[in-house]
Enzyme design. Structure first.
Site, PDB file in Angstrom:
ATOM      1  N   SER A  12      -0.926  -4.376  14.946  1.00 33.40           N
ATOM      2  CA  SER A  12      -1.262  -4.982  13.653  1.00 33.40           C
ATOM      3  C   SER A  12      -0.123  -5.900  13.232  1.00 33.40           C
ATOM      4  CB  SER A  12      -1.445  -3.902  12.583  1.00 33.40           C
ATOM      5  OG  SER A  12      -1.439  -4.527  11.303  1.00 33.40           O
ATOM      6  N   HIS A  25      -4.606  -7.113  16.013  1.00 35.00           N
ATOM      7  CA  HIS A  25      -5.285  -6.602  14.813  1.00 35.00           C
ATOM      8  C   HIS A  25      -4.774  -7.363  13.585  1.00 35.00           C
ATOM      9  CE1 HIS A  25      -7.424  -3.337  12.642  1.00 35.00           C
ATOM     10  NE2 HIS A  25      -6.423  -3.356  11.777  1.00 35.00           N
ATOM     11  N   ASP A  40      -4.911  -7.524   9.542  1.00 41.96           N
ATOM     12  CA  ASP A  40      -5.266  -6.757   8.342  1.00 41.96           C
ATOM     13  C   ASP A  40      -5.373  -7.687   7.145  1.00 41.96           C
ATOM     14  OD1 ASP A  40      -5.514  -3.959   8.999  1.00 41.96           O
ATOM     15  OD2 ASP A  40      -3.416  -4.077   9.623  1.00 41.96           O
ATOM     16  N   MET A  73      -6.162  -8.233   3.280  1.00 40.79           N
ATOM     17  CA  MET A  73      -6.185  -7.487   2.008  1.00 40.79           C
ATOM     18  C   MET A  73      -6.266  -8.465   0.843  1.00 40.79           C
ATOM     19  SD  MET A  73      -3.110  -4.884   2.905  1.00 40.79           S
ATOM     20  CE  MET A  73      -3.141  -3.878   4.384  1.00 40.79           C
ATOM     21  N   HIS A  81      -9.755  -6.879  10.418  1.00 36.96           N
ATOM     22  CA  HIS A  81     -10.100  -5.731   9.563  1.00 36.96           C
ATOM     23  C   HIS A  81     -10.104  -6.216   8.115  1.00 36.96           C
ATOM     24  CE1 HIS A  81      -8.566  -1.546   7.985  1.00 36.96           C
ATOM     25  NE2 HIS A  81      -9.767  -1.834   7.538  1.00 36.96           N
ATOM     26  N   MET A 118     -10.242  -5.679   4.459  1.00 37.86           N
ATOM     27  CA  MET A 118     -10.113  -4.750   3.323  1.00 37.86           C
ATOM     28  C   MET A 118     -10.282  -5.582   2.063  1.00 37.86           C
ATOM     29  SD  MET A 118      -6.928  -2.625   4.866  1.00 37.86           S
ATOM     30  CE  MET A 118      -6.558  -3.915   6.032  1.00 37.86           C
ATOM     31  N   MET A 126     -10.079   5.295   9.563  1.00 39.37           N
ATOM     32  CA  MET A 126      -8.775   5.062   8.920  1.00 39.37           C
ATOM     33  C   MET A 126      -8.000   6.375   8.871  1.00 39.37           C
ATOM     34  SD  MET A 126      -8.427   1.887   8.195  1.00 39.37           S
ATOM     35  CE  MET A 126      -6.838   2.089   7.395  1.00 39.37           C
ATOM     36  N   PHE A 134      -1.324  -0.495   2.787  1.00 36.43           N
ATOM     37  CA  PHE A 134       0.075  -0.710   3.157  1.00 36.43           C
ATOM     38  C   PHE A 134       0.349  -0.145   4.550  1.00 36.43           C
ATOM     39  CE2 PHE A 134      -0.208  -0.729  -1.392  1.00 36.43           C
ATOM     40  CZ  PHE A 134       0.583  -1.813  -1.750  1.00 36.43           C
ATOM     41  N   GLY A 135       1.231  -0.841   5.279  1.00 38.66           N
ATOM     42  CA  GLY A 135       1.688  -0.310   6.563  1.00 38.66           C
ATOM     43  C   GLY A 135       2.728   0.773   6.318  1.00 38.66           C
ATOM     44  N   ASP A 139      -6.484   3.698  12.860  1.00 39.17           N
ATOM     45  CA  ASP A 139      -5.614   2.714  12.216  1.00 39.17           C
ATOM     46  C   ASP A 139      -4.842   3.397  11.094  1.00 39.17           C
ATOM     47  OD1 ASP A 139      -4.515   0.493  11.002  1.00 39.17           O
ATOM     48  OD2 ASP A 139      -6.430  -0.468  10.527  1.00 39.17           O
ATOM     49  N   GLY A 140      -3.517   3.396  11.224  1.00 35.25           N
ATOM     50  CA  GLY A 140      -2.656   3.900  10.159  1.00 35.25           C
ATOM     51  C   GLY A 140      -1.791   5.059  10.613  1.00 35.25           C
TER      52      GLY A 140
HETATM   53  C1  DX5 Z   1      -3.508  -0.078   6.491  1.00 36.62           C
HETATM   54  C2  DX5 Z   1      -3.707  -1.133   7.558  1.00 36.62           C
HETATM   55  C3  DX5 Z   1      -3.095  -0.738   8.860  1.00 36.62           C
HETATM   56  C4  DX5 Z   1      -1.658  -0.796   8.895  1.00 36.62           C
HETATM   57  C5  DX5 Z   1      -1.174  -0.013  10.093  1.00 36.62           C
HETATM   58  O1  DX5 Z   1      -3.799  -0.606   5.274  1.00 36.62           O
HETATM   59  O2  DX5 Z   1      -5.051  -1.283   7.794  1.00 36.62           O
HETATM   60  O3  DX5 Z   1      -3.547  -1.534   9.938  1.00 36.62           O
HETATM   61  O4  DX5 Z   1      -1.207  -2.102   8.955  1.00 36.62           O
HETATM   62  O5  DX5 Z   1       0.162  -0.012   9.976  1.00 36.62           O
HETATM   63  P1  DX5 Z   1       1.090   1.160  10.451  1.00 36.62           P
HETATM   64  O6  DX5 Z   1       0.899   1.234  11.931  1.00 36.62           O
HETATM   65  O7  DX5 Z   1       2.428   0.662  10.039  1.00 36.62           O
HETATM   66  O8  DX5 Z   1       0.642   2.399   9.750  1.00 36.62           O
HETATM   67 ZN    ZN Z   2      -6.234  -2.344   9.915  1.00 41.92          ZN
END
Ligand code: DX5
Ligand code: ZN
Length: 219
Positions: A9, A34, A36, A38, A67, A69, A140, A146-147, A178-179
């Site tokens: 990601s 990937h 993300d 948002m 993805h 969101m 998920m 957030f990562g 993911d996550g």
């Molecule tokens: C969460 C995102 C994830 C995130 C994964 O909101 O969809 O893809 O970026 O990040 P890590 O691997 O840092 O949890």
């Molecule tokens: Zn994602």
């Protein structure tokens, strides 16, 4: 067993060196990239939009796994398709404010792989009416936004339900997590049926992307 695919990601990449980061994960053995997306409404964070996806498209030939969101995915979909997405995953929750069945059909009609996902608090049952329309199902393992959050092991129950459905109905369905994924949690997800592993922090904050990707694959 299906080959495990790794999807870094780029949310966790160093954006001041995005081109290098994408090329480095590709060289390190990534299978998909990937992205993300948002919007600050569906989740409480704003990341990037179709412009960056189009930029990444120019940097790599790897499939782009987008993805969304966001609210109103149906409205924004054509922009991500034009940007070069290969698979597009939307959220099933009513807060995403779109007609899930129609949006999935729009994705397929555009020649992209159609993905659906759900938040940790959302029951698996909400996905059931749409399972036959999917190329990809994303479980998920953190609350999206957030990562860098911790893996929620209790979500493995949904992954097992998904794997059970896949075995009986569509062996080609990709099951993605993911996550909070690192080599330790990836192993748990793979044991529970995942074949696509999204990882942001674990890859981009590691010193050796190739070694981390191999470790995520369980090699
Ligand atoms: C969460 C995102 C994830 C995130 C994964 O909101 O969809 O893809 O970026 O990040 P890590 O691997 O840092 O949890
Ligand atoms: Zn994602």
């Amino acid at each position: 067993m299906q080959r495990v695919l790794i999807a870094p990601s780029i949310l966790a990449a160093d954006f001041s060196r995005l081109a290098d980061e994408v090329c480095q994960v590709e060289e390190a053995g990534a299978d998909w990239i990937h992205c993300d997306i948002m919007d600050g409404h569906f989740v409480d964070n704003i990341s990037f939009g179709p412009g960056i996806v189009a930029t990444v498209r120019k940097l790599t030939n790897l499939p782009l796994d987008v993805h969304l969101m966001i609210q109103h995915a149906d409205h924004y979909l054509p922009r991500f398709i034009d940007a070069g997405a290969n698979s597009i995953t939307i959220h099933v929750e009513p807060e995403a404010k779109h007609n899930v069945g129609k949006t999935l059909q729009q994705i397929r009609d555009a020649g992209c792989h159609a993905g659906l996902t759900l938040n940790p608090a959302t029951p698996f049952a909400l996905l059931e009416p749409f399972l036959h329309q999917l190329d990809l199902l994303l479980i998920m393992t953190v609350h999206p936004g957030f990562g860098g959050q911790s893996f929620r092991a209790e979500q493995m129950e949904k992954l097992r339900q998904a794997y059970d459905w896949k075995t009986k109905n569509n062996p080609n369905l990709d099951l993605e997590v993911d996550g909070g994924i690192n080599p330790e949690t990836a192993k748990i997800a793979i044991e529970n049926g995942a074949n696509v592993i999204v990882a942001g922090t674990s890859i981009f904050k590691s010193k050796d992307y190739a070694a981390e990707i191999r470790a995520l694959r369980g090699e």
